[in-house]
Design an enzyme around this catalytic site. Structure first.
Site, short mmCIF file in Angstrom:
data_model
loop_
_atom_site.label_atom_id
_atom_site.label_comp_id
_atom_site.label_asym_id
_atom_site.label_seq_id
_atom_site.Cartn_x
_atom_site.Cartn_y
_atom_site.Cartn_z
N GLU A 1 -0.98 -28.92 -22.39
CA GLU A 1 -0.65 -30.02 -23.31
C GLU A 1 -1.66 -30.07 -24.46
OE1 GLU A 1 -0.48 -32.73 -19.92
OE2 GLU A 1 1.56 -33.29 -20.51
N ALA B 1 -5.41 -32.16 -16.05
CA ALA B 1 -6.08 -33.44 -15.87
C ALA B 1 -6.82 -33.39 -14.54
CB ALA B 1 -5.04 -34.56 -15.86
N GLY C 1 -2.50 -30.66 -18.26
CA GLY C 1 -3.18 -31.20 -19.45
C GLY C 1 -3.81 -30.11 -20.32
N GLU D 1 2.62 -29.97 -12.68
CA GLU D 1 2.51 -31.33 -12.12
C GLU D 1 3.49 -31.61 -11.00
OE1 GLU D 1 2.72 -30.55 -15.37
OE2 GLU D 1 1.12 -31.58 -16.47
N1 COA Z 1 -8.59 -31.29 -11.40
C1 COA Z 1 -9.72 -31.38 -10.67
N2 COA Z 1 -10.37 -30.32 -10.18
C2 COA Z 1 -9.84 -29.11 -10.41
C3 COA Z 1 -8.66 -28.92 -11.12
C4 COA Z 1 -8.01 -30.08 -11.64
N3 COA Z 1 -6.90 -30.02 -12.37
N4 COA Z 1 -8.37 -27.61 -11.18
C5 COA Z 1 -9.35 -26.98 -10.51
N5 COA Z 1 -10.24 -27.88 -10.03
C6 COA Z 1 -11.46 -27.64 -9.24
C7 COA Z 1 -11.14 -27.31 -7.80
O1 COA Z 1 -10.93 -28.49 -7.05
C8 COA Z 1 -12.40 -26.57 -7.40
O2 COA Z 1 -13.42 -27.52 -7.19
P1 COA Z 1 -14.41 -27.39 -5.90
O3 COA Z 1 -15.07 -26.04 -6.07
O4 COA Z 1 -15.35 -28.53 -6.06
O5 COA Z 1 -13.53 -27.43 -4.69
C9 COA Z 1 -12.77 -25.81 -8.67
O6 COA Z 1 -12.13 -26.50 -9.75
C10 COA Z 1 -12.30 -24.37 -8.68
O7 COA Z 1 -10.89 -24.37 -8.44
P2 COA Z 1 -10.19 -23.47 -7.29
O8 COA Z 1 -8.88 -24.11 -6.96
O9 COA Z 1 -11.13 -23.24 -6.17
O10 COA Z 1 -9.96 -22.11 -8.09
P3 COA Z 1 -8.86 -20.99 -7.79
O11 COA Z 1 -9.26 -19.82 -8.64
O12 COA Z 1 -8.69 -20.78 -6.34
O13 COA Z 1 -7.48 -21.59 -8.35
C11 COA Z 1 -6.08 -22.76 -9.98
C12 COA Z 1 -7.32 -21.83 -9.73
C13 COA Z 1 -6.07 -23.09 -11.45
C14 COA Z 1 -4.83 -22.00 -9.56
C15 COA Z 1 -6.24 -24.03 -9.11
O14 COA Z 1 -7.52 -24.58 -9.30
C16 COA Z 1 -5.22 -25.09 -9.43
O15 COA Z 1 -4.06 -25.00 -9.05
N6 COA Z 1 -5.66 -26.18 -10.13
C17 COA Z 1 -4.83 -27.33 -10.40
C18 COA Z 1 -3.86 -27.04 -11.52
C19 COA Z 1 -2.99 -28.25 -11.75
O16 COA Z 1 -2.20 -28.66 -10.91
N7 COA Z 1 -3.11 -28.83 -12.96
C20 COA Z 1 -2.33 -29.95 -13.35
C21 COA Z 1 -3.04 -31.22 -13.03
S1 COA Z 1 -2.06 -32.64 -13.50
#
Ligand code: COA
Length: 260
Positions: A114, A66, A111, A134
Site C-alpha cells: 500500500e 502493518a 501496508g 491480509e
Molecule cells: N508485523 C509484525 N511483525 C512482523 C511482520 C508484521 N507485518 N512481518 C514480519 N514480522 C516479524 C516477525 O514476527 C518476526 O519477528 P520475531 O523474530 O520477533 O519473531 C520477524 O519480523 C521476522 O519475520 P519471520 O516471519 O520470522 O520471517 P520469514 O522470512 O520467515 O517470513 C514473511 C517472512 C514476510 C513471509 C513473514 O514475516 C510474514 O508473512 N509476515 C506478515 C506479512 C503480512 O501478513 N503482512 C500484512 C499485515 S496486515
C-alpha cells in the site's frame, strides 16, 4: 537522540528515507506511520529536496505490512483510527509535490505494498515479492490497498491478490503493472539512483504539474480532468523553466532548469 524507526539521508537533491526496523521486516507500527508522515512533510517543505527515494532496511524487506503485534489487541474504533492514521500518511506521500520512488528491496506486503503504491514510481529487485495477504489474518487491506491496487492493476489482479492472499514475484508484479521496473538485486540501488538523478535534473514545476494532473485531474471525470490539465499546462507558460526548456531545444543545447 530519540530512537527513530527511520533513517533519513541526503545525496545531493535526493532524499533517502529508509524504514529501519529490519528485525521486524520494517513492519509499520503507529510510531513508524507518524515518523513517515513527519519525514514526508519535511521533504515536501525542503526546497533543497527534489526527489525522494523510499526503501526498507536490511536485505529481506521493503515493508512486510502493518505491525501485526500492534494490531492484535485493537478495538473496532482503534482499528478504524489505525487505518485512518495510515491512510493519512499514505495520501501525503501520494500527493507530494515532488516525485517519490519506491525502491522495493524485498517483501512489500499488506501496508508495504500500500505504501509502495502511493509512490510515483516503483523499482523492484528481482528478489522482491508483493501482495495483500491480509485475508490470511482474517483482515482486509486498511491503508488504501483495495482502492489503489484497483486503480493501478484493475479488478482481476486486485481480486486475485486480495482474495487469495498469495504474494506474487517481481516479474509477475511487473506484468500486472504494479511495479515499473525489475532489476537484479545487486543493481537496485544504482538503477534507482540513476532514475532519481534524472528526475532531480528535470524542471520541478513541470514534474509537480504532472503529479497534480494525475493525482487530482485523474480522479475526476474526463471533462474536469482535461480542464485541469489545460489549466496546469497554461500555468507552465509562467515559468522560467518552460522558456529555458523550449529555447534550449531550439538552440540545440541541454537545458539548465532553475525551478522557477
Ligand atoms: N508485523 C509484525 N511483525 C512482523 C511482520 C508484521 N507485518 N512481518 C514480519 N514480522 C516479524 C516477525 O514476527 C518476526 O519477528 P520475531 O523474530 O520477533 O519473531 C520477524 O519480523 C521476522 O519475520 P519471520 O516471519 O520470522 O520471517 P520469514 O522470512 O520467515 O517470513 C514473511 C517472512 C514476510 C513471509 C513473514 O514475516 C510474514 O508473512 N509476515 C506478515 C506479512 C503480512 O501478513 N503482512 C500484512 C499485515 S496486515
Amino acid at each position: 537522540m530519540i530512537d527513530s524507526p527511520l533513517q533519513v539521508s541526503d545525496r545531493g537533491p535526493v532524499r533517502i528515507i529508509t524504514v529501519n526496523r529490519p528485525d521486524k521486516l520494517n513492519a509499520l507500527n503507529a510510531a513508524t506511520l507518524d515518523a513517515l508522515q513527519a519525514a514526508f512533510t519535511a521533504a515536501a517543505n525542503d526546497a533543497g529536496v527534489h526527489v525522494v527515494v523510499l526503501t526498507g532496511a536490511g536485505p529481506k524487506a521493503f515493508v512486510a505490512g502493518a505491525d501485526i503485534a500492534e494490531m492484535v489487541q485493537l478495538t473496532p474504533v482503534q482499528g478504524r483510527d489505525f487505518s485512518q492514521r495510515g491512510q493519512r500518511m499514505m495520501r501525503a506521500v501520494e500527493t507530494m509535490p515532488k516525485p517519490v520512488i519506491a525502491m522495493i528491496n524485498g517483501f512489500a506486503l499488506g501496508g508495504g505494498l500500500e505504501l509502495a503504491m502511493c509512490c510515483h514510481l516503483r523499482i523492484a529487485s528481482d528478489t522482491a515479492k508483493v501482495g495483500q495477504p491480509e485475508i490470511n489474518l482474517g483482515l482486509i487491506p486498511g491503508f488504501g490497498g483495495s482502492q489503489r491496487l484497483l486503480r493501478l492493476a484493475g479488478r482481476a489482479a486486485t481480486l486475485e491478490l486480495c482474495l487469495l492472499g498469495a504474494p506474487v514475484d517481481a516479474a509477475r508484479a511487473q506484468q500486472l503493472g504494479i511495479v515499473n521496473r525489475v532489476v537484479p538485486a545487486a543493481e537496485l540501488e544504482d538503477r534507482t539512483m540513476e532514475i532519481a538523478a534524472q528526475l532531480a535534473a528535470a524542471a520541478p514545476l513541470a514534474l509537480r504539474g504532472i503529479l497534480d494532473c494525475v493525482n487530482f485531474g485523474g480522479e475526476s471525470g474526463i471533462e474536469e480532468g482535461l480542464a485541469y490539465e489545460s489549466a496546469q499546462f497554461g500555468l507552465m507558460f509562467a515559468t522560467e523553466d518552460m522558456r529555458e526548456g523550449t529555447t534550449a531545444f531550439l538552440d540545440r543545447r541541454k537545458p539548465a532548469f532553475s525551478g522557477r
